[in-house]
Design an enzyme around this catalytic site. Structure first.
Site: not given
Ligand code: AMP
Ligand code: MG
Length: 520
Positions: A103, A122, A269
């Site tokens: 995202r 974002k 990540d």
């Molecule tokens: P985060 O733990 O929030 O950093 O996200 C972990 C993974 O999930 C990353 O690869 C983000 O890009 C993906 N991600 C989180 N929320 C979304 C969303 N709404 N749409 C697409 N990918 C998401």
């Molecule tokens: Mg992330």
């Protein structure tokens, strides 16, 4: 808008040859070209004046509707090619494979005043890395990221920055509490800025796929662009690179501990290769001082990412990065030595940091015990961390007896402090007072020094929530007030004195104030 584009990432690193925006495993490439989603009614809610200046964007540019279009992804700036980065990661201790910018969409890189910045949106729509999600972000999480990343910068904590906060005009469906009750929320887009958004996981993905060639290309690029002092790539340089990342990660986490920030999702990540705080999701601020506290409901059971565990997790994450870089180094000892160093330096630097919070400059063998005993006392009853340290700065040398009264306001239930607890505090203040005799600074000098490391104002969880509640009703003034307040977190700001207060009782169990989920 005339920007000085310097597109080294897409020019020097391998691109995914597939242009179609389908969910897929992307091999042998650092990024995929993508097009941000069109938004139906983009509306800029706030712009960071400092960041617009840092990028060379004028006030007139901001007022032009092109600005709103570009920073919500509605329009792509000429000569730029937006892209999503490929990375993997360990989530909650397990290898999760390819993750990537699901995202987030990088718009371009800009050089201004000799600094290289990457501009990223974002919440601007799907990418090949979106997996089962929509690539969008909601207003509440965008306000939280926008306010907190700028606030962290002003607290002196290394962080990604934010340029703008905007509404997309579209609705986004979210199950906020993961309880089957989905609802539509306002969609929003934050433009985030950093010298680089590369993460530990950006390196891990190529090691996991045994794609050592791309791993090397990416590492060489990172060193050349972001660690130029290390010189030409060689095994020795790679070791130095790892050592630098370990030091930056250590320093970043010590800052978090100092201000009471809990990241909430320290997956690899979400660990910046530049040691920046990145990916503001279910983060939170300590109100009651508590090593066991985590804001993230998803982590409620094991509390892997609790306040007191952040230093260890930093180390755990560095182990994963060491493993990822190993194919380029092929020697275990230097990597292990750096990890060992992280541990011993962390202890030393962490004590040094705590001493600054107490206004102690001289050396004393028992300082570690004094700090330890303070931490033990802080958890005897719920004690507001920010208030406590700020009030402590008013301590008068020679007045040990006055200590407890001075900090009483930081106890959540001041009237219920038992005699035993009060006695423990009195003992501690006696020892603090004796220790201060070694110091040469006057009370006033010590106070002003302590006030440069103990913030008066932080983005308490409920404060962000108040701004969110108003914004959901169309009132954005609170966002601006908090933004202005948090630009000077160490200063006395009499007109904002109301924010120098404990969390109100209504916020104790309110969603968004004490618990947060990842679904943003
Ligand atoms: P985060 O733990 O929030 O950093 O996200 C972990 C993974 O999930 C990353 O690869 C983000 O890009 C993906 N991600 C989180 N929320 C979304 C969303 N709404 N749409 C697409 N990918 C998401
Ligand atoms: Mg992330």
């Amino acid at each position: 808008m005339k920007l000085n584009l310097k597109q080294s990432f897409i020019q020097e690193l391998p691109a995914d040859p597939i242009l179609e925006n389908s969910r897929r495993q992307v091999k042998n490439a650092c990024f995929s070209y993508v097009t941000p989603k069109q938004t139906s009614a983009p509306k800029i809610l706030h712009v960071s004046d400092e960041m617009s200046q840092a990028l060379g964007i004028s006030e007139a540019d901001i007022q032009n509707e092109t600005f709103a279009n570009i920073f919500t992804g509605n329009k792509v700036l000429t000569n730029t090619q937006p892209y999503a980065m490929c990375y993997g990661g360990h989530q909650f201790g397990n290898w999760a494979g390819q993750l990537g910018d699901g995202r987030a969409i990088n718009l371009f890189q800009v050089e201004h005043h000799n600094k290289l910045w990457t501009v990223q949106l974002k919440g601007a729509g799907e990418t090949p890395y979106s997996r089962s999600a929509d690539g969008l972000a909601v207003l509440r999480s965008s306000i939280r990221e926008y306010l907190c990343s700028e606030a962290m910068h002003h607290l002196g904590v290394p962080t990604t920055r934010a340029l703008s906060l905007a509404l997309s005009g579209d609705e986004v469906l979210r199950d906020m509490l993961y309880d089957g009750n989905s609802a539509y929320e306002k969609g929003a887009i934050v433009s985030r800025i950093a010298p680089s958004f590369l993460r530990f996981g950006s390196f891990e993905i190529f090691a996991a796929r045994q794609d050592h060639e791309t791993l090397k290309t990416l590492t060489n690029y990172t060193i050349k662009q972001h660690f130029p002092n290390l010189g030409d790539p060689s095994k020795e340089t790679y070791i130095q690179f790892f050592s630098e990342v370990a030091q930056r990660t250590r320093d970043m986490i010590i800052h978090w501990q100092r201000v009471g920030f809990v990241h909430g999702v320290m997956n690899t990540d979400n660990m910046s290769i530049l040691g920046l705080t990145i990916d503001y999701g279910p983060y939170g601020w300590l109100e009651g001082f508590d090593f066991g506290w985590t804001p993230n409901t998803t982590d409620k059971q094991h509390k892997r990412y609790r306040y007191g565990n952040q230093p260890n997790i930093g180390l755990w994450n560095l182990y994963q990065l060491a493993n990822a870089l190993f194919p380029l180094i092929e020697e275990v000892e230097p990597l292990e030595a750096i990890l060992e160093q992280y541990k011993s330096d962390f202890e030393k630097k962490s004590l040094a940091m705590m001493k600054t919070k107490l206004g102690l400059e001289k050396q004393d063998d028992k300082d570690d015990i004094l700090v330890q005993d303070l931490e033990d006392a802080l958890v005897l009853s719920e004690t507001d961390m920010t208030l406590f340290f700020r009030l402590l700065s008013q301590f008068k040398k020679g007045d040990a007896k006055g200590g407890l009264d001075l900090v009483k306001e930081s106890f959540y239930v001041p009237n219920e402090i038992s005699d035993a607890v009060a006695q423990q505090w009195r003992d501690w203040f006696e020892r603090y007072n004796s220790r201060l005799i070694k110091e040469v600074l006057s009370d006033a000098e010590r106070q002003s020094k302590m006030n440069t490391v103990n913030p008066k104002y932080v983005l308490r969880n409920y404060m962000a929530q108040l701004a969110i509640d108003d914004a959901n009703k169309g009132d954005y003034e609170q966002i601006n007030e908090l933004f202005q307040l948090l630009k000077r977190p160490y200063d006395e700001q009499p007109k904002y004195e109301k924010w120098f207060a404990k969390r109100p009782d209504w916020a104790r169990h309110k969603v968004g104030c004490s618990m947060l989920s990842c679904s943003s």
